[in-house]
Design a protein around this motif. Structure first.
Motif, PDB file in Angstrom:
ATOM      1  N   ASN A 271      29.162  89.316   3.075  1.00 19.73           N
ATOM      2  CA  ASN A 271      28.910  87.893   2.856  1.00 19.73           C
ATOM      3  C   ASN A 271      29.139  87.068   4.113  1.00 19.73           C
ATOM      4  OD1 ASN A 271      27.782  86.487   0.797  1.00 19.73           O
ATOM      5  ND2 ASN A 271      29.704  85.916  -0.181  1.00 19.73           N
ATOM      6  N   PHE A 272      28.790  87.656   5.278  1.00 17.99           N
ATOM      7  CA  PHE A 272      28.961  86.981   6.556  1.00 17.99           C
ATOM      8  C   PHE A 272      27.624  86.413   7.023  1.00 17.99           C
ATOM      9  CE2 PHE A 272      32.677  89.915   7.985  1.00 17.99           C
ATOM     10  CZ  PHE A 272      33.576  89.121   7.292  1.00 17.99           C
ATOM     11  N   THR A 273      27.728  85.375   7.869  1.00 21.30           N
ATOM     12  CA  THR A 273      26.559  84.880   8.590  1.00 21.30           C
ATOM     13  C   THR A 273      26.794  85.066  10.082  1.00 21.30           C
ATOM     14  OG1 THR A 273      27.487  82.649   8.550  1.00 21.30           O
ATOM     15  CG2 THR A 273      25.843  83.212   6.854  1.00 21.30           C
ATOM     16  N   LEU A 274      25.704  85.196  10.830  1.00 25.41           N
ATOM     17  CA  LEU A 274      25.773  85.564  12.251  1.00 25.41           C
ATOM     18  C   LEU A 274      25.103  84.523  13.122  1.00 25.41           C
ATOM     19  CD1 LEU A 274      26.224  87.711  14.565  1.00 25.41           C
ATOM     20  CD2 LEU A 274      23.972  88.625  13.920  1.00 25.41           C
ATOM     21  N   ALA A 275      25.723  84.255  14.273  1.00 25.71           N
ATOM     22  CA  ALA A 275      25.093  83.462  15.326  1.00 25.71           C
ATOM     23  C   ALA A 275      25.254  84.212  16.640  1.00 25.71           C
ATOM     24  CB  ALA A 275      25.729  82.079  15.421  1.00 25.71           C
ATOM     25  N   LEU A 276      24.249  84.127  17.507  1.00 25.11           N
ATOM     26  CA  LEU A 276      24.218  84.883  18.759  1.00 25.11           C
ATOM     27  C   LEU A 276      24.169  83.952  19.960  1.00 25.11           C
ATOM     28  CD1 LEU A 276      21.503  87.533  17.782  1.00 25.11           C
ATOM     29  CD2 LEU A 276      23.981  87.899  17.882  1.00 25.11           C
ATOM     30  N   ALA A 277      24.911  84.315  20.995  1.00 27.61           N
ATOM     31  CA  ALA A 277      24.840  83.623  22.282  1.00 27.61           C
ATOM     32  C   ALA A 277      24.564  84.678  23.351  1.00 27.61           C
ATOM     33  CB  ALA A 277      26.141  82.890  22.570  1.00 27.61           C
ATOM     34  N   GLU A 278      23.361  84.666  23.899  1.00 26.88           N
ATOM     35  CA  GLU A 278      22.959  85.696  24.848  1.00 26.88           C
ATOM     36  C   GLU A 278      22.708  85.100  26.226  1.00 26.88           C
ATOM     37  OE1 GLU A 278      20.145  88.712  23.335  1.00 26.88           O
ATOM     38  OE2 GLU A 278      19.983  87.431  21.558  1.00 26.88           O
ATOM     39  N   SER A 279      23.234  85.780  27.222  1.00 25.62           N
ATOM     40  CA  SER A 279      22.937  85.391  28.595  1.00 25.62           C
ATOM     41  C   SER A 279      22.032  86.445  29.218  1.00 25.62           C
ATOM     42  CB  SER A 279      24.221  85.200  29.403  1.00 25.62           C
ATOM     43  OG  SER A 279      23.922  84.736  30.698  1.00 25.62           O
ATOM     44  N   GLY A 302      20.257  81.713  17.119  1.00 27.01           N
ATOM     45  CA  GLY A 302      20.453  82.438  18.358  1.00 27.01           C
ATOM     46  C   GLY A 302      20.230  81.514  19.537  1.00 27.01           C
ATOM     47  N   PHE A 303      21.112  81.586  20.540  1.00 31.90           N
ATOM     48  CA  PHE A 303      21.017  80.762  21.747  1.00 31.90           C
ATOM     49  C   PHE A 303      20.865  81.670  22.962  1.00 31.90           C
ATOM     50  CE2 PHE A 303      23.271  78.245  18.683  1.00 31.90           C
ATOM     51  CZ  PHE A 303      22.932  76.920  18.932  1.00 31.90           C
ATOM     52  N   VAL A 304      19.921  81.367  23.826  1.00 36.44           N
ATOM     53  CA  VAL A 304      19.853  82.019  25.133  1.00 36.44           C
ATOM     54  C   VAL A 304      20.410  81.019  26.137  1.00 36.44           C
ATOM     55  CG1 VAL A 304      18.382  83.023  26.908  1.00 36.44           C
ATOM     56  CG2 VAL A 304      17.862  83.422  24.495  1.00 36.44           C
ATOM     57  N   VAL A 340      29.511  79.627  19.759  1.00 37.62           N
ATOM     58  CA  VAL A 340      28.276  79.769  18.988  1.00 37.62           C
ATOM     59  C   VAL A 340      28.573  79.836  17.497  1.00 37.62           C
ATOM     60  CG1 VAL A 340      28.041  82.329  18.952  1.00 37.62           C
ATOM     61  CG2 VAL A 340      26.003  80.870  19.030  1.00 37.62           C
ATOM     62  N   ALA A 341      29.684  80.458  17.119  1.00 37.36           N
ATOM     63  CA  ALA A 341      30.055  80.490  15.699  1.00 37.36           C
ATOM     64  C   ALA A 341      30.330  79.067  15.192  1.00 37.36           C
ATOM     65  CB  ALA A 341      31.283  81.375  15.495  1.00 37.36           C
ATOM     66  N   ARG A 342      31.025  78.288  16.015  1.00 36.77           N
ATOM     67  CA  ARG A 342      31.352  76.912  15.640  1.00 36.77           C
ATOM     68  C   ARG A 342      30.083  76.052  15.579  1.00 36.77           C
ATOM     69  NH1 ARG A 342      34.563  76.265  19.419  1.00 36.77           N
ATOM     70  NH2 ARG A 342      33.114  75.325  20.921  1.00 36.77           N
ATOM     71  N   THR A 343      29.247  76.162  16.597  1.00 40.33           N
ATOM     72  CA  THR A 343      28.035  75.332  16.671  1.00 40.33           C
ATOM     73  C   THR A 343      27.072  75.630  15.528  1.00 40.33           C
ATOM     74  OG1 THR A 343      28.198  75.192  19.083  1.00 40.33           O
ATOM     75  CG2 THR A 343      26.021  74.791  18.106  1.00 40.33           C
ATOM     76  N   ALA A 344      26.928  76.917  15.192  1.00 41.79           N
ATOM     77  CA  ALA A 344      25.964  77.318  14.167  1.00 41.79           C
ATOM     78  C   ALA A 344      26.561  77.343  12.773  1.00 41.79           C
ATOM     79  CB  ALA A 344      25.401  78.702  14.509  1.00 41.79           C
ATOM     80  N   GLY A 345      27.857  77.110  12.662  1.00 39.95           N
ATOM     81  CA  GLY A 345      28.499  77.184  11.363  1.00 39.95           C
ATOM     82  C   GLY A 345      28.447  78.574  10.766  1.00 39.95           C
ATOM     83  N   ALA A 346      28.593  79.600  11.632  1.00 40.33           N
ATOM     84  CA  ALA A 346      28.516  80.996  11.201  1.00 40.33           C
ATOM     85  C   ALA A 346      29.898  81.614  11.144  1.00 40.33           C
ATOM     86  CB  ALA A 346      27.621  81.798  12.155  1.00 40.33           C
ATOM     87  N   SER A 347      30.057  82.607  10.285  1.00 40.80           N
ATOM     88  CA  SER A 347      31.340  83.299  10.191  1.00 40.80           C
ATOM     89  C   SER A 347      31.533  84.330  11.291  1.00 40.80           C
ATOM     90  CB  SER A 347      31.468  83.971   8.815  1.00 40.80           C
ATOM     91  OG  SER A 347      30.305  84.670   8.471  1.00 40.80           O
ATOM     92  N   VAL A 348      30.429  84.724  11.946  1.00 43.74           N
ATOM     93  CA  VAL A 348      30.496  85.700  13.037  1.00 43.74           C
ATOM     94  C   VAL A 348      29.745  85.157  14.234  1.00 43.74           C
ATOM     95  CG1 VAL A 348      29.944  88.045  13.790  1.00 43.74           C
ATOM     96  CG2 VAL A 348      30.597  87.635  11.410  1.00 43.74           C
TER      97      VAL A 348
END
Length: 410
Positions: A271-279, A302-304, A340-348
């Protein structure tokens, strides 16, 4: 024709365009994989241009050592489509029009004018077995002589692949079942995996064990042959169970299941949600996640964030951390994952930052240095990698390792 006495194959790709480098020879790779799944050992790949004398010589060389020769290309209607004509001459056969193939060509072009010479596609050596082409005009052809098998397939992959799978493979099996399980591993190299399985590989008969190196992964294909699927499955199980007992912590899936699918499934289960920050990966991780149907249930954003400015404005990474530690650092990877978790409101939150090269490295931070950040359940963890490879491979391996880092903590 049973495979019982036919174990060695050669793949012969025909076409001058291959030798000139105008097209990539993907057909040989596909056929090698599929023949291996049938228990047929491919000893050699050969490519030859559209020259009758050279092709005849290639046939002669191939059948010196191979029981089965599989060709692709040269079955069409033009003057440089020579494969079936050279094969007929090689085996001392006349050619004829295969009426069913001609009928299928007429049906295929029923609503338009027949192209010039298109019926030449239906010419086959007399007495040959014919594989129908469900995606084109030229049928496949099989000749059996003196314990040897020649299978000729069209060159275009969208015609060749289904023809092999639907007709040629069934012919080669001839009642014998060849069943494979491919165990997919991350975290150990090919040499390490082979060493762990050395005694099993040395003692192999049926089933067989074959490790293959992939980008960031190792796949171990276990293949058994038997008179039926139940018997083949029974042969596979003990060997696969033993491999799991030795390497199980590194095995993430089997067969066609992808790493991204495993991750998405685990996110749903928890029951997790995911957000990604990629460089340095530039969106590669997000692309793999999005390839999974149903990922929208767990993938928020997802953020690049390639530049320092993007890391600051989009993820809230502190300027002081960037100034003190640099963009490629454990501290910034952690800040990116948390941000990214904070910005996207994601648990992961999952982040990557690294130096893919070929420039930008230093003695302290060489090319290939990568940090992966994971923020989950309120805790942040970091994984560091030093990858020795070119820019493309560094990026691909980083994406694999990041997904696996997440998988191991779900």
């Amino acid at each position: 024709m049973s495979l019982a006495n036919h174990k060695v194959a050669e793949i012969l790709t025909v076409g001058t365009e291959i030798l000139l480098g105008n097209i990539v020879n993907a057909n040989a790779a596909f056929l090698s994989r599929e023949l291996a799944a049938l228990g047929v050992a491919v000893f050699r790949h050969t490519s030859v241009g559209d020259n009758p004398d050279r092709l005849a010589a290639a046939f002669s060389d191939a059948f010196e050592t191979a029981d089965i020769v599989v060709t692709t290309g040269g079955l069409g209607p033009t003057q440089d489509d020579i494969t079936k004509h050279v094969a007929a001459k090689f085996f001392g056969l006349e050619t004829e029009i295969h009426e069913e193939s001609r009928r299928r060509i007429e049906v295929r072009f029923a609503d338009r004018e027949l192209p010039e010479n298109v019926e030449r596609n239906a010419i086959v050596p007399c007495g040959a077995r014919v594989f129908q082409n469900d995606n084109g005009a030229a049928p496949g052809i099989c000749i059996e002589r003196d314990g040897k098998i020649l299978i000729m397939l069209p060159g275009p992959p969208h015609e060749m692949q289904p023809m092999f799978l639907d007709y040629a493979a069934a012919f080669l099996k001839s009642g014998r079942v060849f069943l494979s399980r491919t165990l997919k591993l991350i975290g150990r190299g090919e040499t390490s995996v082979e060493s762990a399985l050395r005694d099993l590989i040395d003692a192999q008969t049926n089933p067989t064990i074959a490790p293959y190196a992939k980008v960031g992964e190792v796949h171990v294909r276990v293949t058994a042959s038997a008179d039926g699927e139940t018997a083949a499955t029974a042969l596979l199980s003990p060997t696969c169970d033993e491999i799991y007992s030795r390497l199980g912590t590194h095995i993430y899936a089997e067969n066609d299941v992808t790493l991204a699918e495993v991750v998405v499934c685990a996110l749903k289960k928890n029951n997790f949600t995911l957000a990604l920050a990629e460089s340095c990966t530039g969106g590669m991780i997000a692309a793999q996640i999005v390839d999974v149907p149903g990922c929208s249930a767990v993938f928020n954003e997802g953020f690049v964030t390639y530049s320092n400015e993007a890391k600051i404005s989009r993820l809230g990474v502190c300027k002081k951390i960037l100034a003190e530690h640099g963009a490629v650092s454990a501290q910034v990877a952690a800040a990116m994952a948390e941000g990214v978790a904070r910005t996207a409101g994601a648990s992961v939150g999952l982040s990557v930052t690294g130096i893919a090269g070929p420039d930008g490295g230093t003695a302290e931070k060489p090319v290939g240095l990568v940090y992966i950040g994971l923020h989950i359940n309120g805790n942040t963890q970091i994984e560091k990698h030093n990858l020795s490879a070119n820019r493309s491979v560094v990026r691909k391996r980083t994406a694999v390792f990041a997904l696996d880092f997440l998988r191991r903590h779900l």
